[in-house]
Structure formats: C-alpha cells, structure tokens
Scaffold this active site. Structure first.
Site, mmCIF file in Angstrom:
data_model
loop_
_atom_site.group_PDB
_atom_site.id
_atom_site.type_symbol
_atom_site.label_atom_id
_atom_site.label_comp_id
_atom_site.label_asym_id
_atom_site.label_seq_id
_atom_site.Cartn_x
_atom_site.Cartn_y
_atom_site.Cartn_z
ATOM 1 N N SER A 196 4.855 53.281 30.817
ATOM 2 C CA SER A 196 6.127 52.573 30.636
ATOM 3 C C SER A 196 6.400 51.614 31.797
ATOM 4 C CB SER A 196 7.293 53.553 30.449
ATOM 5 O OG SER A 196 7.564 54.242 31.636
ATOM 6 N N MET A 244 -3.065 58.793 38.168
ATOM 7 C CA MET A 244 -3.099 60.154 38.690
ATOM 8 C C MET A 244 -4.427 60.514 39.365
ATOM 9 S SD MET A 244 -0.068 60.949 38.017
ATOM 10 C CE MET A 244 0.040 62.708 38.309
ATOM 11 N N ARG A 245 -4.952 59.595 40.159
ATOM 12 C CA ARG A 245 -6.157 59.895 40.945
ATOM 13 C C ARG A 245 -5.849 59.669 42.414
ATOM 14 N NH1 ARG A 245 -9.487 62.977 38.825
ATOM 15 N NH2 ARG A 245 -11.220 62.262 40.092
ATOM 16 N N ARG A 259 -16.290 60.900 43.666
ATOM 17 C CA ARG A 259 -15.075 60.100 43.764
ATOM 18 C C ARG A 259 -15.394 58.652 44.160
ATOM 19 N NH1 ARG A 259 -9.817 61.751 43.766
ATOM 20 N NH2 ARG A 259 -10.280 63.949 43.833
ATOM 21 N N ALA A 299 15.541 53.095 36.200
ATOM 22 C CA ALA A 299 15.625 52.399 37.494
ATOM 23 C C ALA A 299 14.245 51.915 37.930
ATOM 24 C CB ALA A 299 16.224 53.332 38.547
ATOM 25 N N LEU A 349 -6.895 58.390 45.925
ATOM 26 C CA LEU A 349 -7.830 57.325 46.298
ATOM 27 C C LEU A 349 -8.359 57.575 47.714
ATOM 28 C CD1 LEU A 349 -5.676 54.444 44.829
ATOM 29 C CD2 LEU A 349 -7.868 55.258 43.925
ATOM 30 N N HIS A 366 6.955 55.556 43.088
ATOM 31 C CA HIS A 366 7.105 57.006 43.210
ATOM 32 C C HIS A 366 8.510 57.385 42.740
ATOM 33 C CE1 HIS A 366 6.411 61.006 44.770
ATOM 34 N NE2 HIS A 366 7.606 60.962 45.332
ATOM 35 N N VAL A 423 -0.950 60.130 50.943
ATOM 36 C CA VAL A 423 -0.236 59.980 49.665
ATOM 37 C C VAL A 423 1.277 59.801 49.869
ATOM 38 C CG1 VAL A 423 0.341 61.198 47.525
ATOM 39 C CG2 VAL A 423 -1.978 61.291 48.415
#
Ligand code: GRF
Length: 219
Positions: free
Chosen positions: A15, A93-94, A68, A176, A96, A112, A147
């Site tokens: 979205s 959703m990985r 990875r 928002a 890095l 976030h 992260v």
C-alpha cells in the site's frame, strides 16, 4: 530537472508502494517509479505494480537459501540494470547486509510504523498500546546497517484513542504513512535533504511546521 529513477522494494501488500506510485504520477513530482522489486513471488503489491504499468522484478530470497549476499548481488544487478538512483523500502521484510546498505548510503530510505527512536522492530502498534503512549505515528528515515536507526527525514503523528485496538491504530497510522512517504521521497529527490555527518538529517527550505498536536485536545 530529470526525474530521479526510483525503485521500490516490497514483500507484501504494497500500500505504501501504491501511494508512492500515485504521487509520482503528478507531472511536477521529482521522482519516477522505474522499478518495483519483490523478494516474494506472491506479494500482492506486485499485481498492483503490474496493473499500474510499472516494470517489476522478482528476486526470490528462497532461491538463495542462506546466501544473503548472493540475494543482494542479484538485487544490486537488477537495480543497476535499470539505472536506479534512489531506493524506497516499503514493507520489505529482509535484513540487509552492511555491504548492500553501503552501496546505497544516502540514497535508500525506509518507512517504519512508529515514531522512531521509539518502538524499533516489529509489532509496533501493539507495543505502543501496551506502553500507553498518547501519540504514535510513522517515520521515514535513511537506511543504515543498524535496523530502524538511520537519520530521520520526516515523521507523522497520530493521536492514540482510548478505545484503539492494534487494528484501528494500524489503520490510522497507515493512512499517515501514505501521506508522509511521498513527501519524504519528494524532498530527497529534490536534493533538499542533507546528511551532514552529525547523524541527523537536515531539510533545506522546510517551512516550520508550527501546528502542535495536543493529546487530549483542549476540551
Ligand atoms: C507498513 O506499515 C510499513 O510501515 C512497514 O510495513 C508495512 C508495509 O505495508 N515497514 P504496505 O506493504 O506498504 O501496505
């Protein structure tokens, strides 16, 4: 000025991707969405991207097993092949590696669902409710190896209601997010965002946002 070629990395619903795509359709928007990459072949956002006529790529992390860096090299080649200049993570959703993050230093941003540095990590809405905060929200920030920790570009606040559930709060925060992410990408693509090495992000020519959010509002 040429529009900055931007890729959006997704893993799911997409979205935020759709909000960025919609914003980038405006003629004066300084970024164009040149690529959507998903690490999950069945991500719903992929279908939406195809329908919007955006080039898509699937780089299935499962194909790389625990390699990875192999996954990231494939991702990097795709981004280079499409001459991508800016990267937006949108529900990607990985984790890095520092190698990949360094390639995109100052050019890769994430959204976030919390007001960082509060509530890093997952389940932000449940944790905000458990903590009893009265103001929650969303943050767009640069990606650094640690992260949810990079310099903050923009934030949007949402008042927490007494009767909020995780779902109702998530819905308002998501609305928002859909406003703040296109705004942050606009600033970055316009070259108005500076990283001065003090760990903070400075926005050039930003009008002061003087509207205060009081929770609860005056009765
Ligand atoms: C959003 O809440 C975003 O803040 C978080 O993951 C969610 C992705 O949602 N990083 P969508 O795929 O953009 O709908």
């Amino acid at each position: 000025m040429a529009k900055r070629r931007t890729a959006i990395l997704i893993s799911g619903r997409g979205s935020n991707m759709a909000a960025l795509v919609a914003a980038a359709r405006q003629p004066d928007y300084p970024a164009e969405i040149a690529l959507v990459v998903s690490n999950r072949p069945k991500a719903a956002g992929l279908t939406a991207a195809v329908e919007a006529g955006i080039p898509t790529a699937i780089i299935d992390h499962a194909r790389f097993d625990k390699d990875r860096e192999g996954f990231e090299r494939a991702l990097q080649s795709e981004l280079e092949a499409q001459r991508i200049e800016l990267v937006c993570l949108a529900g990607f959703m990985r984790l890095l590696t520092p190698w990949f993050v360094t390639q995109w230093q100052g050019r890769m941003i994430n959204i976030h669902p919390a007001l960082l540095p509060a509530f890093k990590g997952l389940d932000t809405h449940a944790r905000a409710l458990a903590a009893g905060v009265k103001i929650h929200g969303a943050t767009v920030h640069f990606v650094v190896p640690e992260v949810d920790s990079g310099p903050i570009i923009a934030q949007a606040a949402v008042a927490v209601r007494e009767d909020d559930t995780e779902e109702t709060l998530a819905t308002r925060v998501l609305a928002a997010e859909h406003r703040i992410y296109p705004l942050a990408l606009r600033l970055l693509a316009q070259g108005r965002v500076r990283l001065d090495g003090d760990g903070r992000c400075h926005v050039d020519g930003a009008a002061a946002a003087d509207e205060a959010l009081f929770v609860p509002p005056a009765l």
